[in-house]
Motif scaffolding. Structure first.
Motif, short mmCIF file in Angstrom:
data_model
loop_
_atom_site.label_atom_id
_atom_site.label_comp_id
_atom_site.label_asym_id
_atom_site.label_seq_id
_atom_site.Cartn_x
_atom_site.Cartn_y
_atom_site.Cartn_z
N GLU A 76 0.82 -1.23 0.00
CA GLU A 76 0.00 0.00 0.00
C GLU A 76 0.85 1.26 0.00
O GLU A 76 0.35 2.35 -0.28
CB GLU A 76 -0.88 0.03 1.26
N ALA A 77 2.11 1.13 0.38
CA ALA A 77 2.97 2.31 0.49
C ALA A 77 4.39 1.94 0.09
O ALA A 77 4.76 0.76 0.14
CB ALA A 77 2.95 2.84 1.92
N ILE A 78 5.16 2.95 -0.32
CA ILE A 78 6.56 2.72 -0.71
C ILE A 78 7.46 3.64 0.10
O ILE A 78 7.25 4.85 0.15
CB ILE A 78 6.76 2.99 -2.22
N HIS A 79 8.45 3.05 0.77
CA HIS A 79 9.47 3.84 1.45
C HIS A 79 10.71 3.86 0.57
O HIS A 79 11.26 2.81 0.24
CB HIS A 79 9.80 3.26 2.83
N PRO A 80 11.18 5.06 0.18
CA PRO A 80 12.31 5.12 -0.76
C PRO A 80 13.69 5.10 -0.10
O PRO A 80 14.70 5.02 -0.82
CB PRO A 80 12.08 6.46 -1.46
N GLY A 81 13.77 5.19 1.25
CA GLY A 81 15.09 5.26 1.89
C GLY A 81 15.79 6.55 1.55
O GLY A 81 15.16 7.60 1.44
N TYR A 82 17.13 6.48 1.36
CA TYR A 82 17.87 7.66 0.88
C TYR A 82 18.56 7.26 -0.43
O TYR A 82 18.70 6.08 -0.74
CB TYR A 82 18.88 8.15 1.92
N GLY A 83 19.01 8.25 -1.20
CA GLY A 83 19.62 7.95 -2.50
C GLY A 83 18.56 7.44 -3.47
O GLY A 83 17.36 7.67 -3.27
N PHE A 84 18.99 6.75 -4.52
CA PHE A 84 18.08 6.19 -5.53
C PHE A 84 16.91 7.14 -5.85
O PHE A 84 17.14 8.26 -6.29
CB PHE A 84 17.62 4.79 -5.14
N GLU A 96 1.86 8.01 -6.13
CA GLU A 96 0.55 8.47 -5.64
C GLU A 96 -0.52 8.30 -6.74
O GLU A 96 -1.65 7.94 -6.44
CB GLU A 96 0.63 9.93 -5.18
N ALA A 97 -0.12 8.54 -8.00
CA ALA A 97 -1.07 8.39 -9.11
C ALA A 97 -1.55 6.95 -9.25
O ALA A 97 -2.63 6.69 -9.80
CB ALA A 97 -0.44 8.87 -10.42
N HIS A 98 -0.75 6.01 -8.75
CA HIS A 98 -1.14 4.60 -8.80
C HIS A 98 -1.92 4.18 -7.55
O HIS A 98 -2.10 2.99 -7.29
CB HIS A 98 0.09 3.71 -8.98
N GLY A 99 -2.31 5.16 -6.75
CA GLY A 99 -3.12 4.85 -5.58
C GLY A 99 -2.32 4.34 -4.40
O GLY A 99 -2.87 3.82 -3.42
N LEU A 100 -0.98 4.48 -4.46
CA LEU A 100 -0.13 4.05 -3.35
C LEU A 100 0.33 5.29 -2.58
O LEU A 100 0.26 6.41 -3.09
CB LEU A 100 1.10 3.31 -3.88
N THR A 101 0.82 5.08 -1.36
CA THR A 101 1.33 6.21 -0.58
C THR A 101 2.85 6.26 -0.68
O THR A 101 3.51 5.25 -0.48
CB THR A 101 0.92 6.06 0.90
N PHE A 102 3.36 7.44 -0.99
CA PHE A 102 4.81 7.66 -0.98
C PHE A 102 5.17 8.10 0.44
O PHE A 102 4.64 9.10 0.93
CB PHE A 102 5.17 8.75 -2.00
#
Ligand code: ADP
Length: 447
Positions: A76-84, A96-102
Motif C-alpha cells: 500500500e505504500a513505498i518507502h524510498p530510503g535515501y539515495g536512488f 501516488e497516481a497509482h493509488g499508493l502512498t509515498f
C-alpha cells in the motif's frame, strides 16, 4: 495503518526500514537487482521481487518495475530510503497516481527543494538566513563577476541541480572565476542535464550543522535538534555527531524555531533536514533534504525516537501526538560511516567478506547488511556499515567508539576503520575543533 510496505532500496537502509515495519506489525516487500539475490534485505523481508539487472538504472531506479512489484504484492505504500528515487519528485507523483502512498513529502515540495535556487529563495522568504551570494541564477559571467566583487573572494559556483558534492567549483580570486564558471556549468550539464548555476561566498571555516525536522499532515512541526556533519571528504560526510560540540541549547532552540516556523508556513510534511553552514555564530542555509538521511541514527540516539517509525505513522495520516516541549536531548552520539575503501587512497574495495563480527555492548548500534561470506557488489555505494555510539558525554562517546571499532572485525575487504581510529585519537578532533576543511587536511598528513 498500512499492512504492507514496499522498500525501494537496498543495503543497511533497507534493513533499517524493514525493522521499523516489523515492530509496527507491517509486512515488507523487498525489491532487488540480480546482483543482490543473496542480500540481507532480501532474506529478511516477507516477500522479495527481482526488479532488474545489477546496474541501478535498470533496477533500483526502474520506476515501472518497482510499481509492478508493489501492485503484484499488494503493497500500500513505498518507502524510498535515501539515495536512488528518494528525492525524485516524478517518482513520488507516479506512486501516488497509482493509488499508493509515498512515504515522504509531497512531490511539489521535493521538486521545490531539489532545485537549490528555488530552495534558497523560498527559505529566504520564510525568514531563514542564507550564505551571501547571487540573487538566484547567474545569467552571465559578467553577472558572476559583479556578485563576486560584492560578496568578496573566495566564491563558490554551484549548480542549482547539484547533489553529492558535484557541480561545485571554488574561485579563490577574480582570475579563477571564468574557469570555475565554465567547469561548474559543464559538470552540471553532464551530471544533471541542467547547467543553471548560482554563486555563494566560499566560507573559510564553517561547520556543517543540520536540523532534523518532522511534520505531520495536521500542522504539527517539531525539530529533533542538530547534527554536526563537518567531517567530510570531497563534500561527502564520514563521521557525524549529535549534538554539535559548538552549539549551546539556546542557539539550538533559536535555529530550531526559525526552521520549524518556516516548514509550518510551507505546509511541509514528513521528515526533512535543513542544512546550514555555521561560522562566527551565524547560521547560513545551504539546502534542504526532503528524505531520511544516512546520519539519522545519531538523532535517534540522543532523542530516543524511531524516525522511520514516525515517517510511516505520518504517511498513514496519524498525528505526531507530541509537541516540541516533549522532545529532550540526552547525552552525545557519534556515527562512523564504514566504507569498503582503502583507508589511504579511498579506492573502492568490493569483494567477499571473509569474516564479519560486529561490535556490541552498552550504547553501541551497528546498522549494516553485511554477514560473513557476503560478497560486496561493485555496482553500488561503498558504505557497508554505520557504527553509532551513545554515551552521557562527548568524551565518553569517543572512548566508546574507539572501543567499538577495536572490536569490529571485517576481513577480506579493506575498510576505512583505520582512518576512523586515527581521527578519534586526534587531539583537535577530541576538542571538537574542526571545520568542513579539517578532514581533507588531516588525510593528507603523513602517518
Ligand atoms: P550537495 O547537495 O552536493 O551535498 P551542498 O550545498 O549541501 O551540496 O554542499 C555540500 C558541502 O559543500 C557542504 O557540506 C560544505 O562542506 C560545502 N559547501 C557548500 N557551500 C559552501 C560555501 N558557501 N562555502 C564553503 N563550503 C561550502
Amino acid at each position: 495503518m498500512f499492512s504492507k510496505i514496499l522498500i525501494a532500496n537496498r543495503g543497511e537502509i533497507a534493513l533499517r526500514i524493514l525493522r521499523a515495519c516489523r515492530e509496527l506489525g507491517i509486512k515488507t516487500v523487498a525489491v532487488h537487482s540480480t546482483a543482490d539475490e543473496d542480500a540481507m534485505h532480501v532474506r529478511l523481508a516477507d516477500e522479495a521481487v527481482c526488479i532488474g539487472p545489477a546496474a541501478s538504472r535498470d533496477s533500483y531506479l526502474n520506476v515501472a518495475a518497482i510499481l509492478a512489484a508493489a501492485t503484484i504484492t499488494g503493497a500500500e505504500a513505498i518507502h524510498p530510503g535515501y539515495g536512488f528515487l528518494s528525492e525524485n519528485a516524478d517518482f513520488a507523483e507516479t506512486v501516488e497516481a497509482h493509488g499508493l502512498t509515498f512515504i515522504g513529502p509531497t512531490a511539489d515540495h521535493i521538486r521545490m527543494m531539489g532545485d537549490k535556487i528555488t530552495a534558497k529563495t523560498t527559505m529566504e522568504a520564510l525568514g531563514v538566513p542564507l550564505v551571501p551570494g547571487s540573487d538566484g541564477e547567474l545569467k552571465s559571467l559578467e553577472e558572476a563577476r559583479a556578485v563576486a566583487e560584492k560578496v568578496g573572494y573566495p566564491v563558490l559556483i554551484k549548480a542549482t541541480a547539484g547533489g553529492g558534492g558535484r557541480g561545485m567549483k571554488v574561485a579563490q580570486s577574480a582570475s579563477e572565476l571564468e574557469e570555475a564558471w565554465s567547469v561548474a556549468r559543464t559538470e552540471a550539464r553532464t551530471a544533471f542535464g541542467n547547467d543553471a548555476v548560482y554563486l555563494e561566498k566560499y566560507l573559510d571555516k564553517p561547520r556543517h550543522i543540520e536540523l532534523q525536522i518532522l511534520a505531520d499532515n495536521h500542522g504539527n512541526v517539531v525539530h529533533f535538534g542538530e547534527r554536526d556533519c563537518s567531517l567530510q571528504r570531497r563534500h561527502q560526510k564520514l563521521l557525524e555527531e549529535a549534538g554539535s560540540p559548538v552549539l549551546s541549547a539556546e542557539q539550538r532552540d533559536a535555529i530550531g524555531r526559525t526552521a520549524t516556523d518556516a516548514l509550518a508556513k510551507m505546509g511541509y510534511r514528513n521528515a526533512g533536514t535543513l542544512e546550514f553552514l555555521y561560522q562566527d555564530g551565524q547560521f547560513c542555509f545551504i539546502e534542504m533534504n526532503t528524505r531520511l538521511q544516512v546520519e539519522h541514527p545519531v538523532t535517534e540516539m540522543v532523542c530516543d525516537v524511531d524516525l522511520v517509525r514516525e515517517q510511516i505513522r505520518i504517511a498513514a495520516g496519524e498525528e505526531l501526538g507530541y509537541t516540541q516541549s516533549d522532545i529532550s536531548f540526552s547525552g552525545h552520539a557519534v556515527e562512523c560511516r564504514i566504507n569498503a575503501e582503502d583507508p589511504d587512497t579511498f579506492a573502492p574495495c568490493p569483494g567477499t567478506v571473509a569474516v564479519y563480527h560486529p561490535p556490541g555492548g552498552l550504547g553501541v548500534r551497528v546498522d549494516s547488511a553485511l554477514y560473513t561470506g557476503y560478497r560486496v557488489p561493485p555496482y553500488y555505494d561503498s558504505m557497508i556499515a554505520k557504527v553509532i555510539v551513545h554515551a552521557p558525554t562527548r568524551a565518553q562517546a569517543i572512548a566508546r567508539m574507539h572501543r567499538a571499532l577495536d572490536e569490529f572485525v571485517v576481513e577480506g575487504i579493506k575498510t576505512v576503520i583505520p582512518l576512523h581510529r586515527r581521527i578519534l585519537a586526534d587531539p583537535e578532533f577530541q576538542k571538537g575543533e574542526y571545520t568542513i576543511h579539517w578532514l581533507e587536511q588531516f588525510t593528507s598528513r603523513p602517518h
